[in-house]
Enzyme design. Structure first.
Site, PDB file in Angstrom:
ATOM      1  N   SER A  30     -49.750   5.130  59.232  1.00 48.57           N
ATOM      2  CA  SER A  30     -50.913   4.384  58.736  1.00 48.57           C
ATOM      3  C   SER A  30     -51.797   3.906  59.878  1.00 48.57           C
ATOM      4  O   SER A  30     -53.020   4.039  59.814  1.00 48.57           O
ATOM      5  CB  SER A  30     -50.460   3.171  57.915  1.00 48.57           C
ATOM      6  OG  SER A  30     -49.969   3.591  56.695  1.00 48.57           O
TER       7      SER A  30
ATOM      8  N   TYR B 277     -47.488   9.127  47.718  1.00 51.35           N
ATOM      9  CA  TYR B 277     -48.246  10.250  48.269  1.00 51.35           C
ATOM     10  C   TYR B 277     -48.819  11.101  47.139  1.00 51.35           C
ATOM     11  O   TYR B 277     -48.284  11.108  46.023  1.00 51.35           O
ATOM     12  CB  TYR B 277     -47.339  11.141  49.127  1.00 51.35           C
ATOM     13  CG  TYR B 277     -47.009  10.549  50.464  1.00 51.35           C
ATOM     14  CD1 TYR B 277     -47.986  10.439  51.442  1.00 51.35           C
ATOM     15  CD2 TYR B 277     -45.726  10.109  50.757  1.00 51.35           C
ATOM     16  CE1 TYR B 277     -47.691   9.900  52.680  1.00 51.35           C
ATOM     17  CE2 TYR B 277     -45.418   9.564  51.989  1.00 51.35           C
ATOM     18  CZ  TYR B 277     -46.411   9.466  52.947  1.00 51.35           C
ATOM     19  OH  TYR B 277     -46.121   8.933  54.169  1.00 51.35           O
TER      20      TYR B 277
ATOM     21  N   ARG C 224     -42.467   4.110  53.108  1.00 47.96           N
ATOM     22  CA  ARG C 224     -43.650   3.237  53.032  1.00 47.96           C
ATOM     23  C   ARG C 224     -43.395   2.111  52.032  1.00 47.96           C
ATOM     24  O   ARG C 224     -43.690   2.221  50.855  1.00 47.96           O
ATOM     25  CB  ARG C 224     -44.856   4.086  52.709  1.00 47.96           C
ATOM     26  CG  ARG C 224     -45.154   4.963  53.911  1.00 47.96           C
ATOM     27  CD  ARG C 224     -46.293   5.847  53.688  1.00 47.96           C
ATOM     28  NE  ARG C 224     -47.268   5.712  54.751  1.00 47.96           N
ATOM     29  CZ  ARG C 224     -48.338   6.460  54.849  1.00 47.96           C
ATOM     30  NH1 ARG C 224     -48.594   7.366  53.973  1.00 47.96           N
ATOM     31  NH2 ARG C 224     -49.173   6.281  55.840  1.00 47.96           N
TER      32      ARG C 224
ATOM     33  N   GLN D 211     -44.370  -2.160  56.736  1.00 49.86           N
ATOM     34  CA  GLN D 211     -45.773  -1.977  57.131  1.00 49.86           C
ATOM     35  C   GLN D 211     -46.005  -2.103  58.633  1.00 49.86           C
ATOM     36  O   GLN D 211     -46.806  -1.388  59.204  1.00 49.86           O
ATOM     37  CB  GLN D 211     -46.666  -2.957  56.366  1.00 49.86           C
ATOM     38  CG  GLN D 211     -46.935  -2.439  54.965  1.00 49.86           C
ATOM     39  CD  GLN D 211     -47.889  -3.296  54.166  1.00 49.86           C
ATOM     40  OE1 GLN D 211     -48.540  -4.169  54.717  1.00 49.86           O
ATOM     41  NE2 GLN D 211     -47.940  -3.059  52.878  1.00 49.86           N
TER      42      GLN D 211
ATOM     43  N   ASP E 270     -45.241   1.157  60.429  1.00 53.31           N
ATOM     44  CA  ASP E 270     -45.840   2.367  59.872  1.00 53.31           C
ATOM     45  C   ASP E 270     -46.900   2.980  60.803  1.00 53.31           C
ATOM     46  O   ASP E 270     -48.100   2.713  60.683  1.00 53.31           O
ATOM     47  CB  ASP E 270     -46.437   1.999  58.501  1.00 53.31           C
ATOM     48  CG  ASP E 270     -46.952   3.202  57.747  1.00 53.31           C
ATOM     49  OD1 ASP E 270     -46.978   4.310  58.326  1.00 53.31           O
ATOM     50  OD2 ASP E 270     -47.352   3.032  56.580  1.00 53.31           O
TER      51      ASP E 270
HETATM   52  P1  NAD Z   1     -52.211  11.323  53.108  1.00 54.78           P
HETATM   53  O1  NAD Z   1     -52.700  11.290  54.519  1.00 54.78           O
HETATM   54  O2  NAD Z   1     -50.987  12.089  52.758  1.00 54.78           O
HETATM   55  O3  NAD Z   1     -53.424  11.870  52.186  1.00 54.78           O
HETATM   56  C1  NAD Z   1     -54.719  11.351  52.272  1.00 54.78           C
HETATM   57  C2  NAD Z   1     -55.343  11.215  50.898  1.00 54.78           C
HETATM   58  O4  NAD Z   1     -55.664  12.505  50.391  1.00 54.78           O
HETATM   59  C3  NAD Z   1     -54.443  10.562  49.869  1.00 54.78           C
HETATM   60  O5  NAD Z   1     -55.055   9.409  49.381  1.00 54.78           O
HETATM   61  C4  NAD Z   1     -54.291  11.633  48.789  1.00 54.78           C
HETATM   62  O6  NAD Z   1     -54.198  11.107  47.493  1.00 54.78           O
HETATM   63  C5  NAD Z   1     -55.557  12.430  48.984  1.00 54.78           C
HETATM   64  N1  NAD Z   1     -55.539  13.795  48.405  1.00 54.78           N
HETATM   65  C6  NAD Z   1     -54.536  14.706  48.389  1.00 54.78           C
HETATM   66  N2  NAD Z   1     -54.919  15.835  47.763  1.00 54.78           N
HETATM   67  C7  NAD Z   1     -56.213  15.642  47.386  1.00 54.78           C
HETATM   68  C8  NAD Z   1     -57.172  16.435  46.714  1.00 54.78           C
HETATM   69  N3  NAD Z   1     -56.898  17.658  46.253  1.00 54.78           N
HETATM   70  N4  NAD Z   1     -58.397  15.904  46.495  1.00 54.78           N
HETATM   71  C9  NAD Z   1     -58.729  14.645  46.920  1.00 54.78           C
HETATM   72  N5  NAD Z   1     -57.853  13.837  47.567  1.00 54.78           N
HETATM   73  C10 NAD Z   1     -56.616  14.336  47.786  1.00 54.78           C
HETATM   74  O7  NAD Z   1     -52.037   9.868  52.540  1.00 54.78           O
HETATM   75  P2  NAD Z   1     -51.913   8.471  53.318  1.00 54.78           P
HETATM   76  O8  NAD Z   1     -53.264   7.987  53.642  1.00 54.78           O
HETATM   77  O9  NAD Z   1     -50.938   8.585  54.439  1.00 54.78           O
HETATM   78  O10 NAD Z   1     -51.259   7.531  52.220  1.00 54.78           O
HETATM   79  C11 NAD Z   1     -51.179   7.823  50.869  1.00 54.78           C
HETATM   80  C12 NAD Z   1     -50.714   6.599  50.115  1.00 54.78           C
HETATM   81  O11 NAD Z   1     -49.429   6.166  50.571  1.00 54.78           O
HETATM   82  C13 NAD Z   1     -51.550   5.343  50.301  1.00 54.78           C
HETATM   83  O12 NAD Z   1     -52.792   5.307  49.788  1.00 54.78           O
HETATM   84  C14 NAD Z   1     -50.583   4.353  49.681  1.00 54.78           C
HETATM   85  O13 NAD Z   1     -50.555   4.418  48.281  1.00 54.78           O
HETATM   86  C15 NAD Z   1     -49.286   4.812  50.261  1.00 54.78           C
HETATM   87  N6  NAD Z   1     -48.995   3.977  51.447  1.00 54.78           N
HETATM   88  C16 NAD Z   1     -48.141   2.936  51.285  1.00 54.78           C
HETATM   89  C17 NAD Z   1     -47.854   2.117  52.381  1.00 54.78           C
HETATM   90  C18 NAD Z   1     -46.906   0.966  52.244  1.00 54.78           C
HETATM   91  O14 NAD Z   1     -46.628   0.567  51.140  1.00 54.78           O
HETATM   92  N7  NAD Z   1     -46.367   0.451  53.346  1.00 54.78           N
HETATM   93  C19 NAD Z   1     -48.432   2.382  53.624  1.00 54.78           C
HETATM   94  C20 NAD Z   1     -49.313   3.443  53.732  1.00 54.78           C
HETATM   95  C21 NAD Z   1     -49.577   4.237  52.645  1.00 54.78           C
END
Ligand code: NAD
Length: 382
Positions: free
Chosen positions: A133, A228, A122, A127, A130
């Site tokens: 996402s 993550y 990521r 992006q 992805d």
């Molecule tokens: P995910 O689907 O793995 O998790 C969903 C959310 O659950 C996350 O925000 C995580 O912090 C939260 N979570 C985990 N345990 C928890 C708990 N006990 N209580 C409450 N919340 C909890 O995550 P995702 O949506 O696929 O992405 C996570 C992060 O990855 C994004 O927010 C971002 O920082 C990063 N990301 C980066 C890019 C990029 O740079 N291209 C793209 C997508 C995501």
């Protein structure tokens, strides 16, 4: 390159990996595109539109697999699909390799080169590839609509001649991609929204969408280098459940999206907590397939327990097949073009994105995590 796009075989799946607009792009790069007849039917892309875009229609999956050297797909292949793939051909799609050892072993034996969409790092430059996402964003949107359908109340504040109706109260747990989209959608519908995530960095994003961030003691080292969430200790989760327990009694809808990449989803709502919710409230558990954030969720089902509707539906992306197919298609074709930039190029295994996503190549497992999982399995058998 002769590229094949089969019809997805997973029951109920309506998406297609490549839409006609992206066939045109592949044709512009001088690739030949073969599509299984009716592959786009569930998402309303007609065979004639594919033909117009320059694709060749294969009457059956078997013909398609025989004719091509590269398969673009959404869901991990079944054994039967791997059987149809040509030896030394290439597969791109989701693989979730750690939980599909038999399939990976079979691909390895057939010297199939496979790339996993879920392993795309990521980064800012990835992006547009992805798919995790884009699909999470669809799930977040759909979760809110599903909750609105089940809730016996309006989402927005309404001032009517029959009285003033207060807005629905929505709590979102996990404010990653799905959670943020859920916040935005619930806000657009006029609900009062609050959210919580263990990663403090998301507070600003939650607030910028007009939602309230639920206060809890700050979590140190909450995320991995790739952004993550880290797995929390049971002690932390206990405290978290106390905070959530105080909030869920006040909310009409709870949408849970909390996940730990590659691991089981944390339990944030216990059976005892469900019992304390207002009758008629709705829980939508987007982590149901990963074990569930709610103890009572059942994968693929909507159930009613203690007068609370609990939705554990799987594959919500397939319920928005037109946009889901278009977005996935853009992701996979961009990724393919990165792996294979010109008609005659070969894979550059030194490239960061290629290296991170390749699971099998040349009869070997190329991914460290998957290799370790296999070794562990072998040792367990010794
Ligand atoms: P995910 O689907 O793995 O998790 C969903 C959310 O659950 C996350 O925000 C995580 O912090 C939260 N979570 C985990 N345990 C928890 C708990 N006990 N209580 C409450 N919340 C909890 O995550 P995702 O949506 O696929 O992405 C996570 C992060 O990855 C994004 O927010 C971002 O920082 C990063 N990301 C980066 C890019 C990029 O740079 N291209 C793209 C997508 C995501």
């Amino acid at each position: 390159m002769r590229i094949g796009v089969p019809k997805e075989v997973l029951e109920g799946e309506r998406r297609v990996a490549v839409v006609p607009r992206m066939v045109e792009q592949l044709r512009e790069d001088s690739h030949e595109v073969h599509i299984e007849r009716d592959a786009g039917k569930g998402s309303f892309f007609l065979n004639s539109e594919y033909e117009k875009a320059g694709a060749l229609l294969a009457p059956h999956a078997k013909d398609l697999y025989t004719d091509v050297e590269m398969i673009l797909k959404i869901h991990p292949p079944t054994k039967c699909e791997v059987e149809m793939m040509n030896p030394r051909s290439t597969y791109i799609g989701f693989l979730f390799a750690a939980s599909r050892r038999e399939i990976i072993r079979y691909m390895k034996e057939k010297s199939i080169t496979s790339f996993a969409m879920e392993c795309i790092p990521r980064l800012a430059r990835t992006q547009s590839m992805d798919a995790l996402s884009s699909m999470a964003s669809i799930a977040g949107y759909r979760a809110v609509l599903m909750a609105a359908n089940h809730l016996g109340k309006f989402f927005p504040l309404l001032m009517t001649a029959a009285g003033t109706i207060p807005p629905a109260k929505v709590l979102i747990l996990g404010a990653g991609v799905a959670g943020l989209q859920a916040i935005a959608t619930a806000r657009r519908l006029g609900a009062h929204v609050e959210a919580f995530d263990t990663r403090p960095a998301v507070r600003e994003q939650v607030e910028s969408l007009g939602a309230h961030f639920v206060e809890m003691e700050p979590v140190k080292d909450a995320e991995t280098a790739s952004g993550y969430a880290k797995e929390m200790t049971e002690e932390f989760l206990k405290k978290e459940r106390e905070v959530i327990g105080n909030r869920i009694t006040l909310n009409d809808v709870v949408i849970t999206t909390a996940q730990v990449f590659g691991g089981k989803a944390p339990i944030l709502i216990t059976e005892e907590m469900v019992k304390t919710m207002k009758r008629g409230s709705v829980i939508v558990d987007l982590a149901a397939e990963q074990g569930g954030n709610c103890e009572l969720s059942e994968v693929g089902k909507t159930i009613v327990k203690y007068d609370i509707v609990i939705c554990g539906e799987a594959n919500l992306q397939s319920t928005l097949p037109v946009d889901a197919s278009s977005m996935y298609s853009k992701n996979i074709v961009t990724f393919f073009r990165h792996l294979h930039p010109t008609k005659d190029s070969s894979f550059d295994f030194e490239d960061e994105i290629t290296k991170s996503t390749c699971i099998t190549h040349d009869g070997k497992i190329k991914n460290e995590v998957v290799e370790k999982a296999f070794e562990k399995e072998l040792n367990a058998h010794d």
